[in-house]
Design an enzyme around this catalytic site. Structure first.
Site, mmCIF file in Angstrom:
data_model
loop_
_atom_site.group_PDB
_atom_site.id
_atom_site.type_symbol
_atom_site.label_atom_id
_atom_site.label_comp_id
_atom_site.label_asym_id
_atom_site.label_seq_id
_atom_site.Cartn_x
_atom_site.Cartn_y
_atom_site.Cartn_z
ATOM 1 N N HIS A 1 -3.876 -2.316 -7.607
ATOM 2 C CA HIS A 1 -4.117 -1.265 -8.593
ATOM 3 C C HIS A 1 -5.368 -1.511 -9.426
ATOM 4 O O HIS A 1 -5.854 -0.598 -10.088
ATOM 5 C CB HIS A 1 -2.875 -1.064 -9.465
ATOM 6 C CG HIS A 1 -1.825 -0.292 -8.745
ATOM 7 N ND1 HIS A 1 -0.950 -0.896 -7.875
ATOM 8 C CD2 HIS A 1 -1.548 1.023 -8.728
ATOM 9 C CE1 HIS A 1 -0.164 0.027 -7.354
ATOM 10 N NE2 HIS A 1 -0.506 1.202 -7.854
ATOM 11 N N TYR B 1 -2.880 9.469 -16.232
ATOM 12 C CA TYR B 1 -1.891 8.715 -15.458
ATOM 13 C C TYR B 1 -2.078 7.221 -15.700
ATOM 14 O O TYR B 1 -3.174 6.695 -15.521
ATOM 15 C CB TYR B 1 -2.060 9.055 -13.980
ATOM 16 C CG TYR B 1 -1.064 8.449 -13.021
ATOM 17 C CD1 TYR B 1 0.190 8.021 -13.427
ATOM 18 C CD2 TYR B 1 -1.380 8.331 -11.676
ATOM 19 C CE1 TYR B 1 1.087 7.487 -12.532
ATOM 20 C CE2 TYR B 1 -0.491 7.807 -10.764
ATOM 21 C CZ TYR B 1 0.747 7.386 -11.200
ATOM 22 O OH TYR B 1 1.638 6.854 -10.300
ATOM 23 N N TYR C 1 0.445 -6.537 -6.079
ATOM 24 C CA TYR C 1 0.568 -5.147 -6.551
ATOM 25 C C TYR C 1 -0.457 -4.872 -7.650
ATOM 26 O O TYR C 1 -1.146 -3.857 -7.637
ATOM 27 C CB TYR C 1 1.994 -4.903 -7.044
ATOM 28 C CG TYR C 1 2.257 -3.501 -7.506
ATOM 29 C CD1 TYR C 1 2.493 -2.472 -6.597
ATOM 30 C CD2 TYR C 1 2.283 -3.193 -8.860
ATOM 31 C CE1 TYR C 1 2.744 -1.176 -7.026
ATOM 32 C CE2 TYR C 1 2.537 -1.902 -9.294
ATOM 33 C CZ TYR C 1 2.771 -0.901 -8.371
ATOM 34 O OH TYR C 1 3.018 0.380 -8.813
ATOM 35 N N TRP D 1 -1.644 5.495 1.298
ATOM 36 C CA TRP D 1 -1.354 4.682 0.113
ATOM 37 C C TRP D 1 0.145 4.386 0.018
ATOM 38 O O TRP D 1 0.550 3.241 -0.211
ATOM 39 C CB TRP D 1 -1.845 5.401 -1.144
ATOM 40 C CG TRP D 1 -1.628 4.612 -2.398
ATOM 41 C CD1 TRP D 1 -0.552 4.698 -3.248
ATOM 42 C CD2 TRP D 1 -2.477 3.598 -2.939
ATOM 43 N NE1 TRP D 1 -0.696 3.810 -4.284
ATOM 44 C CE2 TRP D 1 -1.871 3.125 -4.113
ATOM 45 C CE3 TRP D 1 -3.694 3.063 -2.546
ATOM 46 C CZ2 TRP D 1 -2.442 2.130 -4.900
ATOM 47 C CZ3 TRP D 1 -4.260 2.074 -3.331
ATOM 48 C CH2 TRP D 1 -3.635 1.612 -4.492
#
Length: 105
Positions: free
Chosen positions: A22, A41, A18, A76
């Protein structure tokens, strides 16, 4: 500007992957987020897989709906869904905003 914070839980055994995903978010995903009103963000995570997200936007529901209409978001979300625990739908559908109880501007 609306500030939004949410919490999700990544499967601990998938946490390394993960993080890797990212580290290299697709350019078209980054562009779509910006174009649909997602600003400042950030995602943070613990070693146990708790992910805390924060963003700023004019209207969270409108920004989320605009992202949901993009093709890149559908791809995504389909790729990210298996990483999460206790999430019946897509990860973006599990982003339940936390209630802000304090802010120091």
């Amino acid at each position: 500007m609306q500030r939004v914070c949410f919490v999700l839980k990544v499967r601990k055994e998938r946490l390394a992957e993960y993080r890797e995903r990212h580290a290299e978010v697709w350019p078209e995903m980054r562009e779509a987020l910006s174009a649909t009103g997602w600003h400042n963000y950030s995602l943070f995570c613990t070693e146990e897989g708790t992910v805390v997200g924060y963003l700023e936007t004019e209207d969270f529901e409108a920004a989320r709906a605009a992202m949901a209409r993009t093709e890149v978001n559908a791809r995504w979300q389909a790729e990210m869904a298996p990483f999460f625990e206790n999430l019946p739908g897509r990860p973006d559908e599990g982003m339940v905003p936390l209630i802000e109880i304090f802010h120091l501007p």
